[in-house]
Scaffold this motif. Structure first.
Motif, PDB file in Angstrom:
ATOM      1  N   PRO A  20       0.828  -1.244  -0.017  1.00 54.94           N
ATOM      2  CA  PRO A  20      -0.014   0.113  -0.056  1.00 54.94           C
ATOM      3  C   PRO A  20       0.791   1.285   0.096  1.00 54.94           C
ATOM      4  O   PRO A  20       0.284   2.444   0.150  1.00 54.94           O
ATOM      5  CB  PRO A  20      -0.638   0.045   1.352  1.00 54.94           C
ATOM      6  CG  PRO A  20       0.019  -0.880   2.259  1.00 54.94           C
ATOM      7  CD  PRO A  20       0.690  -1.991   1.432  1.00 54.94           C
ATOM      8  N   GLY A  21       2.176   1.070  -0.093  1.00 51.67           N
ATOM      9  CA  GLY A  21       2.824   2.532  -0.385  1.00 51.67           C
ATOM     10  C   GLY A  21       4.068   2.254  -1.205  1.00 51.67           C
ATOM     11  O   GLY A  21       4.461   1.314  -1.457  1.00 51.67           O
ATOM     12  N   TYR A  22       4.226   3.285  -1.928  1.00 52.48           N
ATOM     13  CA  TYR A  22       5.317   3.287  -2.828  1.00 52.48           C
ATOM     14  C   TYR A  22       6.012   4.692  -2.921  1.00 52.48           C
ATOM     15  O   TYR A  22       5.552   5.702  -2.583  1.00 52.48           O
ATOM     16  CB  TYR A  22       4.817   3.317  -4.249  1.00 52.48           C
ATOM     17  CG  TYR A  22       3.629   4.002  -4.954  1.00 52.48           C
ATOM     18  CD1 TYR A  22       3.750   5.224  -5.458  1.00 52.48           C
ATOM     19  CD2 TYR A  22       2.212   3.965  -4.430  1.00 52.48           C
ATOM     20  CE1 TYR A  22       2.920   6.243  -5.540  1.00 52.48           C
ATOM     21  CE2 TYR A  22       1.235   4.691  -4.797  1.00 52.48           C
ATOM     22  CZ  TYR A  22       1.584   5.823  -5.537  1.00 52.48           C
ATOM     23  OH  TYR A  22       0.456   6.759  -5.868  1.00 52.48           O
ATOM     24  N   PRO A  23       7.396   4.489  -3.027  1.00 55.52           N
ATOM     25  CA  PRO A  23       8.322   5.565  -2.844  1.00 55.52           C
ATOM     26  C   PRO A  23       8.643   6.545  -4.007  1.00 55.52           C
ATOM     27  O   PRO A  23       8.116   6.216  -5.102  1.00 55.52           O
ATOM     28  CB  PRO A  23       9.637   4.677  -2.345  1.00 55.52           C
ATOM     29  CG  PRO A  23       9.660   3.588  -3.146  1.00 55.52           C
ATOM     30  CD  PRO A  23       8.138   3.109  -3.482  1.00 55.52           C
ATOM     31  N   CYS A  24       9.498   7.351  -3.857  1.00 56.17           N
ATOM     32  CA  CYS A  24       9.932   8.256  -4.771  1.00 56.17           C
ATOM     33  C   CYS A  24      10.955   7.528  -5.871  1.00 56.17           C
ATOM     34  O   CYS A  24      11.175   8.047  -7.015  1.00 56.17           O
ATOM     35  CB  CYS A  24      10.565   9.440  -4.344  1.00 56.17           C
ATOM     36  SG  CYS A  24      12.184   9.499  -3.741  1.00 56.17           S
ATOM     37  N   ARG A  25      11.514   6.457  -5.181  1.00 55.19           N
ATOM     38  CA  ARG A  25      12.557   5.850  -6.243  1.00 55.19           C
ATOM     39  C   ARG A  25      13.930   6.615  -6.435  1.00 55.19           C
ATOM     40  O   ARG A  25      14.767   6.119  -7.150  1.00 55.19           O
ATOM     41  CB  ARG A  25      11.963   5.236  -7.405  1.00 55.19           C
ATOM     42  CG  ARG A  25      10.691   4.551  -7.427  1.00 55.19           C
ATOM     43  CD  ARG A  25      10.085   4.237  -8.774  1.00 55.19           C
ATOM     44  NE  ARG A  25       8.737   3.812  -8.535  1.00 55.19           N
ATOM     45  CZ  ARG A  25       8.396   2.800  -8.449  1.00 55.19           C
ATOM     46  NH1 ARG A  25       9.218   1.574  -8.933  1.00 55.19           N
ATOM     47  NH2 ARG A  25       6.945   2.313  -8.628  1.00 55.19           N
ATOM     48  N   ARG A  26      13.950   8.046  -5.903  1.00 51.60           N
ATOM     49  CA  ARG A  26      15.220   8.753  -6.294  1.00 51.60           C
ATOM     50  C   ARG A  26      15.956   9.133  -5.312  1.00 51.60           C
ATOM     51  O   ARG A  26      17.470   9.463  -5.288  1.00 51.60           O
ATOM     52  CB  ARG A  26      14.594   9.990  -7.247  1.00 51.60           C
ATOM     53  CG  ARG A  26      14.135   9.664  -8.665  1.00 51.60           C
ATOM     54  CD  ARG A  26      13.688  10.765  -9.292  1.00 51.60           C
ATOM     55  NE  ARG A  26      12.557  11.397  -8.436  1.00 51.60           N
ATOM     56  CZ  ARG A  26      11.254  10.982  -8.582  1.00 51.60           C
ATOM     57  NH1 ARG A  26      10.944   9.985  -9.311  1.00 51.60           N
ATOM     58  NH2 ARG A  26      10.262  11.696  -7.978  1.00 51.60           N
ATOM     59  N   CYS A  27      15.573   9.110  -4.031  1.00 53.49           N
ATOM     60  CA  CYS A  27      16.147   9.836  -2.834  1.00 53.49           C
ATOM     61  C   CYS A  27      17.255   8.764  -2.427  1.00 53.49           C
ATOM     62  O   CYS A  27      17.276   7.577  -2.865  1.00 53.49           O
ATOM     63  CB  CYS A  27      15.365  10.008  -1.798  1.00 53.49           C
ATOM     64  SG  CYS A  27      14.522   8.610  -0.906  1.00 53.49           S
ATOM     65  N   GLY A  28      18.040   9.009  -1.372  1.00 51.90           N
ATOM     66  CA  GLY A  28      19.206   8.390  -0.631  1.00 51.90           C
ATOM     67  C   GLY A  28      18.671   7.073  -0.142  1.00 51.90           C
ATOM     68  O   GLY A  28      19.213   6.021  -0.596  1.00 51.90           O
ATOM     69  N   PRO A  29      17.474   7.001   0.904  1.00 51.95           N
ATOM     70  CA  PRO A  29      17.246   5.944   1.218  1.00 51.95           C
ATOM     71  C   PRO A  29      16.629   4.866   0.024  1.00 51.95           C
ATOM     72  O   PRO A  29      16.943   3.712   0.140  1.00 51.95           O
ATOM     73  CB  PRO A  29      15.955   6.162   2.055  1.00 51.95           C
ATOM     74  CG  PRO A  29      16.400   7.534   2.432  1.00 51.95           C
ATOM     75  CD  PRO A  29      17.129   8.187   1.207  1.00 51.95           C
ATOM     76  N   CYS A  30      16.043   5.321  -0.976  1.00 49.42           N
ATOM     77  CA  CYS A  30      15.615   4.458  -2.093  1.00 49.42           C
ATOM     78  C   CYS A  30      16.608   3.896  -2.796  1.00 49.42           C
ATOM     79  O   CYS A  30      16.730   2.636  -2.897  1.00 49.42           O
ATOM     80  CB  CYS A  30      14.568   5.455  -2.918  1.00 49.42           C
ATOM     81  SG  CYS A  30      13.012   5.735  -2.425  1.00 49.42           S
ATOM     82  N   LEU A  31      17.672   4.715  -3.144  1.00 54.99           N
ATOM     83  CA  LEU A  31      18.790   4.224  -3.888  1.00 54.99           C
ATOM     84  C   LEU A  31      19.717   3.441  -3.149  1.00 54.99           C
ATOM     85  O   LEU A  31      20.391   2.570  -3.566  1.00 54.99           O
ATOM     86  CB  LEU A  31      19.514   5.508  -4.375  1.00 54.99           C
ATOM     87  CG  LEU A  31      18.829   6.331  -5.360  1.00 54.99           C
ATOM     88  CD1 LEU A  31      19.647   7.534  -5.963  1.00 54.99           C
ATOM     89  CD2 LEU A  31      18.401   5.572  -6.769  1.00 54.99           C
ATOM     90  N   GLY A  32      19.583   3.386  -1.591  1.00 51.49           N
ATOM     91  CA  GLY A  32      20.512   2.663  -0.779  1.00 51.49           C
ATOM     92  C   GLY A  32      19.651   1.313  -0.280  1.00 51.49           C
ATOM     93  O   GLY A  32      20.314   0.639   0.405  1.00 51.49           O
ATOM     94  N   GLY A  33      18.676   1.160  -0.739  1.00 55.41           N
ATOM     95  CA  GLY A  33      17.815  -0.053  -0.669  1.00 55.41           C
ATOM     96  C   GLY A  33      16.903  -0.034   0.448  1.00 55.41           C
ATOM     97  O   GLY A  33      16.404  -1.159   0.770  1.00 55.41           O
ATOM     98  N   HIS A  34      16.564   0.899   0.709  1.00 57.34           N
ATOM     99  CA  HIS A  34      15.739   1.151   1.965  1.00 57.34           C
ATOM    100  C   HIS A  34      14.553   2.073   1.792  1.00 57.34           C
ATOM    101  O   HIS A  34      14.206   3.123   2.345  1.00 57.34           O
ATOM    102  CB  HIS A  34      16.470   1.726   3.421  1.00 57.34           C
ATOM    103  CG  HIS A  34      17.788   1.193   3.668  1.00 57.34           C
ATOM    104  ND1 HIS A  34      17.573  -0.151   4.267  1.00 57.34           N
ATOM    105  CD2 HIS A  34      18.984   1.114   3.474  1.00 57.34           C
ATOM    106  CE1 HIS A  34      18.783  -0.683   4.430  1.00 57.34           C
ATOM    107  NE2 HIS A  34      19.549   0.110   4.076  1.00 57.34           N
ATOM    108  N   TYR A  35      13.762   1.657   0.829  1.00 59.23           N
ATOM    109  CA  TYR A  35      12.783   2.404   0.174  1.00 59.23           C
ATOM    110  C   TYR A  35      11.737   2.714   1.176  1.00 59.23           C
ATOM    111  O   TYR A  35      10.837   3.896   1.147  1.00 59.23           O
ATOM    112  CB  TYR A  35      12.010   1.921  -1.081  1.00 59.23           C
ATOM    113  CG  TYR A  35      11.171   0.677  -0.930  1.00 59.23           C
ATOM    114  CD1 TYR A  35       9.889   0.599  -0.481  1.00 59.23           C
ATOM    115  CD2 TYR A  35      11.754  -0.576  -1.483  1.00 59.23           C
ATOM    116  CE1 TYR A  35       9.290  -0.399  -0.259  1.00 59.23           C
ATOM    117  CE2 TYR A  35      11.154  -1.945  -1.314  1.00 59.23           C
ATOM    118  CZ  TYR A  35       9.612  -1.565  -0.783  1.00 59.23           C
ATOM    119  OH  TYR A  35       9.017  -2.847  -0.770  1.00 59.23           O
ATOM    120  N   ASN A  36      11.262   2.049   2.454  1.00 60.10           N
ATOM    121  CA  ASN A  36      10.449   1.874   3.321  1.00 60.10           C
ATOM    122  C   ASN A  36      10.739   3.388   4.183  1.00 60.10           C
ATOM    123  O   ASN A  36       9.919   3.855   4.668  1.00 60.10           O
ATOM    124  CB  ASN A  36      10.342   0.785   4.286  1.00 60.10           C
ATOM    125  CG  ASN A  36      11.697   0.408   4.568  1.00 60.10           C
ATOM    126  OD1 ASN A  36      12.911   0.527   4.164  1.00 60.10           O
ATOM    127  ND2 ASN A  36      11.897   0.174   6.217  1.00 60.10           N
TER     128      ASN A  36
END
Length: 384
Positions: free
Chosen positions: A92-108
């Protein structure tokens, strides 16, 4: 049928049903899903009662719900992994896919996460829902849509168990025997834990836990955290303490006892959410050199593993479901969860035909609701 009837929270303790337009695909990579079943989470109830969780405050009417499964009815032109008619569990959640956490494998941990039924975003207690295709997981034939609605809390449990680094032979103590606590125990067992000790303040929850996945149970007493910890260790023959202790309650006494239960060099994971600030046994943490971790929602691979655990029969999520209610009875279902008599209730989507045999009695006991609220104010035990 094409009803997009939605269950809307207007303000605390004020909900209504509203027919909304069927949403349009916003991207060629999105899909449109007809919602079949939705579970009720503690956070949904908290929004319903209080209108806020931490800094997430309901300022405008918001559709509730985020534990859902449904059927694909439309796919965007860029979608290649799903087709109309596929049954899916919705992340039920989806991230921006571009920030540091997303690119670092922690999209949550994405600061721009769009998450269902978290202000200002609407949830899934509705007829139709749009989502990115890669956050919809096709269910194997052996996994039902009702089981699919429980993949969300199971993914939470998978993420917690990963944070605890549970390996075969480990001894694990789980504080709290609510839905997530029970699922954490089941995942720990599936990961090979030799002992799974479930702790709670409600005996009936522990009785269920013992039949579900726990090898040992302990009814928490109104004594010091240190004494409860000693009793847990003795009851489950944990020797110098548990390899991993997971708090799935958020209750201060449970958290305090946890640090006295974990062994020297062990792991502690905070999975339950409670008060912003608590008294914490920092000396026990330091002297034992405990590795402590928080856990928030789920990350890469957690949904897929959760589905596979159900598909292989390693976690029987069906046993958590006390019944199913028609969409028109959604508010009564919320009251039933608040009453504390059930583990999980599923709400059928507004377009779902419900078998009379599946229906749950939604009669509520006001005295039981008051009793549950009083216990919650005392801050003892509880579930995620």
């Amino acid at each position: 049928m094409a009803s997009n009837l939605s269950f809307v929270l207007n303000k605390p303790n004020d909900v209504s049903f509203e027919e909304r337009p069927v949403p349009k695909l916003a991207s060629p990579h999105d899909v449109l899903v007809a919602i079949n079943y939705t579970g009720i989470c503690g956070s949904d109830v908290h929004y319903w009662v209080h209108g806020a969780i931490g800094h997430f405050i309901v300022k405008d009417p918001m559709v509730l719900g985020h534990e859902s499964a449904g059927t694909i009815v439309e796919v965007g032109s860029g979608v290649t992994t799903l087709a109309v008619g596929d049954r899916v569990a919705l992340e039920p959640g989806y991230p921006c896919r571009r920030c540091g956490p997303c690119l670092g494998g922690h999209y949550n941990l994405c600061p721009d996460m769009v998450f269902a039924a978290t202000p200002p975003y609407d949830g899934t207690l509705t007829g139709f829902w749009t989502a990115p295709a890669d956050f919809c997981y096709k269910l194997p034939e052996a996994v039902s849509l009702q089981e699919g609605a429980l993949i969300e809390p199971l993914a939470v449990a998978v993420h917690i168990a990963k944070q605890a680094r549970i390996t075969p032979g480990d001894t694990v103590v789980v504080m709290g025997a609510g839905p997530v606590g029970l699922l954490v125990g089941a995942v720990a067992k599936a990961f090979g834990a030799s002992k799974v000790v479930q702790v709670d303040i409600v005996q009936s929850k522990l009785d269920f836990a013992k039949s579900f996945a726990a090898t040992h149970t302990y009814l928490s007493q109104r004594v010091s955290p240190e004494e409860n910890a000693r009793n847990i260790i003795a009851a489950a023959d944990l020797g110098a303490g548990a390899d991993a202790v997971i708090d799935a309650s958020g209750a201060e006494p449970s958290i305090q006892a946890s640090l006295h239960v974990v062994r020297v060099g062990g792991r502690y994971v905070q999975g339950g959410m409670g008060k912003n600030d608590i008294t914490f046994p920092i000396m026990a943490l330091c002297i034992k050199e405990v590795t402590a971790s928080g856990s928030f929602r789920y990350g890469s691979g957690d949904y897929k593993l959760a589905i596979e655990l159900v598909n292989q029969g390693k976690v029987d999520v069906k046993r958590l479901v006390d019944g199913v209610v028609a969409f028109k009875d959604a508010e009564e279902a919320f009251t039933k969860v608040k009453e504390g008599k059930v583990i999980k209730i599923l709400i059928a989507g507004p377009n779902e035909k419900l078998d009379e045999k599946e229906k749950l009695d939604t009669t509520v006991d006001p005295a039981k609701v008051a009793e549950t609220e009083a216990a919650a104010k005392e801050g003892g035990g509880g579930c995620c």
